[in-house]
Design an enzyme around this catalytic site. Structure first.
Site, PDB file in Angstrom:
ATOM      1  N   CYS A   2     -65.840 145.115   4.533  1.00 41.70           N
ATOM      2  CA  CYS A   2     -67.008 144.898   3.674  1.00 41.70           C
ATOM      3  C   CYS A   2     -66.465 144.752   2.263  1.00 41.70           C
ATOM      4  O   CYS A   2     -65.312 145.068   1.997  1.00 41.70           O
ATOM      5  CB  CYS A   2     -67.943 146.097   3.698  1.00 41.70           C
ATOM      6  N   ARG A  30     -65.699 138.864   2.479  1.00 36.68           N
ATOM      7  CA  ARG A  30     -65.391 140.091   3.227  1.00 36.68           C
ATOM      8  C   ARG A  30     -66.550 140.529   4.134  1.00 36.68           C
ATOM      9  O   ARG A  30     -66.416 141.478   4.902  1.00 36.68           O
ATOM     10  CB  ARG A  30     -65.066 141.237   2.266  1.00 36.68           C
ATOM     11  N   TRP A  77     -70.303 143.717   6.358  1.00 37.26           N
ATOM     12  CA  TRP A  77     -69.922 143.144   7.654  1.00 37.26           C
ATOM     13  C   TRP A  77     -70.167 144.267   8.642  1.00 37.26           C
ATOM     14  O   TRP A  77     -69.419 145.234   8.705  1.00 37.26           O
ATOM     15  CB  TRP A  77     -68.463 142.712   7.632  1.00 37.26           C
ATOM     16  N   ASN A 103     -66.850 151.057   3.078  1.00 37.96           N
ATOM     17  CA  ASN A 103     -66.135 150.067   3.884  1.00 37.96           C
ATOM     18  C   ASN A 103     -65.273 150.841   4.865  1.00 37.96           C
ATOM     19  O   ASN A 103     -64.520 151.713   4.448  1.00 37.96           O
ATOM     20  CB  ASN A 103     -65.263 149.206   2.953  1.00 37.96           C
ATOM     21  N   GLY A 104     -65.406 150.557   6.160  1.00 38.97           N
ATOM     22  CA  GLY A 104     -64.582 151.270   7.142  1.00 38.97           C
ATOM     23  C   GLY A 104     -65.453 151.835   8.244  1.00 38.97           C
ATOM     24  O   GLY A 104     -66.587 151.410   8.442  1.00 38.97           O
ATOM     25  N   GLU A 486     -52.769 127.927  23.306  1.00 37.81           N
ATOM     26  CA  GLU A 486     -53.254 128.226  21.951  1.00 37.81           C
ATOM     27  C   GLU A 486     -52.319 127.610  20.892  1.00 37.81           C
ATOM     28  O   GLU A 486     -52.784 127.084  19.879  1.00 37.81           O
ATOM     29  CB  GLU A 486     -53.372 129.752  21.773  1.00 37.81           C
ATOM     30  N   LYS A 490     -53.681 124.955  18.137  1.00 32.35           N
ATOM     31  CA  LYS A 490     -53.541 125.174  16.693  1.00 32.35           C
ATOM     32  C   LYS A 490     -52.893 123.959  16.031  1.00 32.35           C
ATOM     33  O   LYS A 490     -53.306 123.533  14.952  1.00 32.35           O
ATOM     34  CB  LYS A 490     -52.707 126.438  16.407  1.00 32.35           C
ATOM     35  N   GLU A 493     -55.377 120.912  15.995  1.00 31.28           N
ATOM     36  CA  GLU A 493     -56.535 120.973  15.101  1.00 31.28           C
ATOM     37  C   GLU A 493     -56.139 121.071  13.632  1.00 31.28           C
ATOM     38  O   GLU A 493     -56.878 120.621  12.764  1.00 31.28           O
ATOM     39  CB  GLU A 493     -57.493 122.108  15.490  1.00 31.28           C
ATOM     40  N   HIS A 509     -44.110 119.044  38.023  1.00 31.16           N
ATOM     41  CA  HIS A 509     -45.150 118.326  38.769  1.00 31.16           C
ATOM     42  C   HIS A 509     -45.734 117.166  37.959  1.00 31.16           C
ATOM     43  O   HIS A 509     -46.777 116.648  38.299  1.00 31.16           O
ATOM     44  CB  HIS A 509     -46.257 119.294  39.191  1.00 31.16           C
ATOM     45  N   LYS A 611     -66.871 125.729  11.856  1.00 35.38           N
ATOM     46  CA  LYS A 611     -66.519 127.091  12.243  1.00 35.38           C
ATOM     47  C   LYS A 611     -67.366 127.570  13.414  1.00 35.38           C
ATOM     48  O   LYS A 611     -66.884 128.248  14.303  1.00 35.38           O
ATOM     49  CB  LYS A 611     -66.690 128.017  11.031  1.00 35.38           C
TER      50      LYS A 611
HETATM   51  C1  F6R Z   1     -59.974 127.083  17.460  1.00 37.98           C
HETATM   52  C2  F6R Z   1     -61.288 127.694  17.361  1.00 37.98           C
HETATM   53  C3  F6R Z   1     -62.300 127.319  18.395  1.00 37.98           C
HETATM   54  C4  F6R Z   1     -63.211 128.512  18.725  1.00 37.98           C
HETATM   55  C5  F6R Z   1     -64.347 128.066  19.649  1.00 37.98           C
HETATM   56  C6  F6R Z   1     -65.238 129.224  20.031  1.00 37.98           C
HETATM   57  O1  F6R Z   1     -59.126 127.536  16.461  1.00 37.98           O
HETATM   58  O2  F6R Z   1     -61.568 128.437  16.462  1.00 37.98           O
HETATM   59  O3  F6R Z   1     -61.712 126.799  19.537  1.00 37.98           O
HETATM   60  O4  F6R Z   1     -62.443 129.516  19.325  1.00 37.98           O
HETATM   61  O5  F6R Z   1     -65.107 127.088  19.011  1.00 37.98           O
HETATM   62  O6  F6R Z   1     -65.823 129.795  18.912  1.00 37.98           O
HETATM   63  P1  F6R Z   1     -66.479 131.231  18.999  1.00 37.98           P
HETATM   64  O7  F6R Z   1     -65.378 132.206  19.247  1.00 37.98           O
HETATM   65  O8  F6R Z   1     -67.147 131.448  17.682  1.00 37.98           O
HETATM   66  O9  F6R Z   1     -67.441 131.201  20.143  1.00 37.98           O
END
Ligand code: F6R
Length: 616
Positions: A2, A30, A77, A103-104, A486, A490, A493, A509, A611
């Site tokens: 937070c 935060r 948060w 916070n915590g 993963e 990364k 993207e 294969h 996001k």
């Molecule tokens: C990749 C990434 C996405 C999310 C996916 C699910 O870096 O961030 O692949 O993991 O869109 O998002 P959440 O976890 O918010 O359901």
């Protein structure tokens, strides 16, 4: 996680609130599920609102707070209690004498609440913080001094906290205490500040003092006095903040993604916090599905998307091994539109950072319609998926601002380990001492992650040398397989480079046809203490090496066998097999971030992405 701000100035004016609100706007990264501010001359007055800071600002414009010399504020948060007006901070004591922001996590808040109930003081919110306000008010009555009262109060608290308090009877001071959560003091000219980090006051002053662990600070307009929780006076060096306001919000990093990579030890530590009972057994208080139902389940289906789905892949290996329950992992959008076999004995685990991903939400609704119980592993409190599931296990990664997920991923994996161990304990698959051993290994992970992050320069150097590559492959076996997926995601993207992750055994294969002279191939090498698995991966290493690949290995310290075949080895500390992803993914995150930076790309906002994906 937070954001906290406190202020004391020499004159009674609206500046106190203005400064605190400006600080909150810089700390919104935060936490942004609710915010509040209080002033304290005579009777404490405060305003708090659920939702973004703007809601609070709108309310204050219509109903301004009185002029004052001191003020405290908070942007939240949520951890305990959903994001509502009531649960927003500051929290006022039962008698209105003091108010606090926090916070915590106060781990023993149930015990403290019980003590208060015995004195006829009942809670009006679901937060752990409220009990601190009541205890502080009781101590203030006894001592008549806010600093002394806070010193006595923190002696009763367990967990991690930064607490900032003001009392209506002491309009010239603000008092703050710190244990395991950040707190810095800002030194102004005839005014002083406290904040979760320097972003809270960097618009007002560049002079600051970092508070130590278990210390209390009392600020007035002209003085700053620091003492330990035992009451000994402490002298701390002043430093100059050389960040501008923008850098301060990112904790001095150039990007949120770099900051969030560095937040990972804390994200894992906070997700583990408060899960162990006095007798050493694992407790998951939020798991509101009856134990008898959890004992009966005969299948788990993990539904998630993207990075969260890869956390689910890791969970499969751990939960099947510990609990002997079959675990399927399915992309949420695929689960929804086929005809999955789900019954009342199926536990569907939805993993999501945002709690708002539409694909995952639809899968949750579909699973519940079929009679399954849904447990959500969620980072954002009060989100739709958290609300619509039968139970929630929250990760405590704090807000993730960069679009590409990093700290949420390691927190999700940690939460699935907790779930697996909890089920193993409940269903008798593991003795409690075995669960404890795993928990102790988990508790060691934040330091191991920090160890990997400390070697980031080597990874960045590697990324610089590869800025012109057009294709990268990632290979792993067992839990190294989802890490390979993963790593590839990364890189795609963030750096817009073609990348593929494969199970290393699958190479022969088909995918091995991609390997030609100079093709970069990352291997996630398992611990040599699993000789069979390790040997298989080394064979795969040799297969691509023989075809001219540039081999880049992520391998444990002391794994000398790897060095013979690899062009480059990135080291990670010795780690139990199932916990490996928590450390082996970190170099891949740093690599993708650095390579994208090298190409001049915006790592926090990659093209075409959002996001939170709230469309199907
Ligand atoms: C990749 C990434 C996405 C999310 C996916 C699910 O870096 O961030 O692949 O993991 O869109 O998002 P959440 O976890 O918010 O359901």
């Amino acid at each position: 996680m937070c954001g906290i701000v406190g202020y004391v100035g020499g004159e009674t004016s609206t500046r106190a609130v203005d400064v605190v609100l400006e600080g909150l706007s810089r700390l919104e990264y935060r936490g942004y599920d609710s915010a509040g501010v209080a002033v304290g001359p005579g009777m404490i007055t405060q305003t708090k609102k659920a939702g973004k800071l703007q809601n609070l600002l709108d309310d204050l414009e219509a109903n301004p707070l009185p002029a004052s010399r001191n003020s405290i504020g908070h942007t939240r948060w949520a951890t305990h209690g959903g994001p509502t007006d009531e649960n927003a901070h500051p929290h006022l004591s039962f008698d209105g004498a003091v108010t606090v922001v926090h916070n915590g996590i106060i781990e023993n808040f149930f015990d403290l609440a019980r003590q208060l109930e015995e004195q006829g003081i009942t809670r009006v919110t679901q937060t752990d913080t409220e009990v601190v306000a009541h205890h502080l008010a009781l101590r203030l009555k006894e001592t008549g001094d806010l600093t002394e009262a806070l010193r006595e109060t923190v002696g009763e608290l367990e967990g991690s906290f930064t607490i900032v308090a003001l009392a209506g009877s002491e309009p010239d001071r603000v008092v703050a205490a710190r244990r395991n959560s950040p707190l810095v003091v800002g030194l102004g000219d005839g005014e002083n500040f406290v904040g979760s980090d320097v972003a809270a006051f960097v618009g007002q002053t560049k002079r600051a003092i970092e508070m130590g662990q278990d210390e209390i600070v009392t600020i007035t307009a002209t003085t700053v006095e620091i003492q330990t929780f035992e009451g000994e006076t402490v002298e701390r060096e002043e430093f100059t903040v050389d960040w501008n306001a923008d850098a301060a919000v990112k904790g001095g990093f150039d990007t949120f993604m770099e900051k969030e990579i560095h937040d990972q030890p804390t994200a894992v530590r906070d997700t583990l916090l408060g899960r162990m009972s006095e007798t050493g057994s694992l407790m998951l208080d939020e798991l509101r599905i009856e134990e008898s139902i959890l004992k009966r389940i005969d299948k788990i289906i993990v539904v998630a998307c993207g990075t969260a789905a890869y956390a689910g892949h890791v969970a499969k290996y751990a939960i099947e091994h510990w609990c002997r329950i079959p675990v399927e992992v399915e992309l949420a959008h695929e689960f929804r539109y086929r005809d999955p076999v789900v019954s009342e004995k199926t536990l569907v685990v939805a993993i999501t950072q945002s709690g708002e991903t539409m694909d995952t939400l639809m899968a949750v609704r579909h699973a519940r319609d079929q009679g399954a119980k849904v447990l959500a592993i969620v980072n954002a409190h009060g989100s739709t998926i958290a609300r619509e599931s039968d139970a929630v296990l929250y990760t405590h990664a704090g807000p993730e601002v960069a679009v590409a997920s990093t700290k949420a991923f390691v927190a999700q994996i940690t939460a699935t380990y907790l779930l697996g161990l909890y089920l193993a304990q409940l269903r008798g698959n593991k003795y409690s001492d075995e669960v404890l051993t795993y928990l102790e290994e988990l508790m060691a992970m934040p330091d191991k992650i920090a160890d990997v992050i400390a070697r980031e320069d080597e990874v960045k150097e590697l990324a610089r040398s590869m800025k012109d590559v057009t294709s990268v492959l990632f290979l792993g076996r067992h839990v190294g397989y989802p890490v390979a997926l993963e790593g590839a995601l990364k890189l795609k993207e963030l750096a817009y480079i073609h990348a593929e992750g494969f199970a290393a055994g699958e190479l022969k294969h088909g995918p091995i046809a991609l390997v030609e002279e100079g093709q970069p191939v990352f291997f996630i090498v398992p611990t040599p203490r699993r000789p069979l698995l390790h040997a298989k991966v080394l064979s795969n290493v040799q297969e691509v090496k023989a075809r001219g690949a540039r081999v880049l290995c992520i391998a444990e310290e002391g794994d000398d066998a790897v060095a013979e075949f690899a062009d480059h080895v990135l080291r990670i500390p010795e780690t139990p097999t199932l916990l490996h992803p928590l450390v082996s993914v970190v170099p891949l995150q740093i690599f993708a971030c650095a390579l994208a930076g090298e190409k001049g790309l915006d790592v926090d906002k990659p093209r075409n992405l959002a996001k939170s994906v709230t469309v199907e």
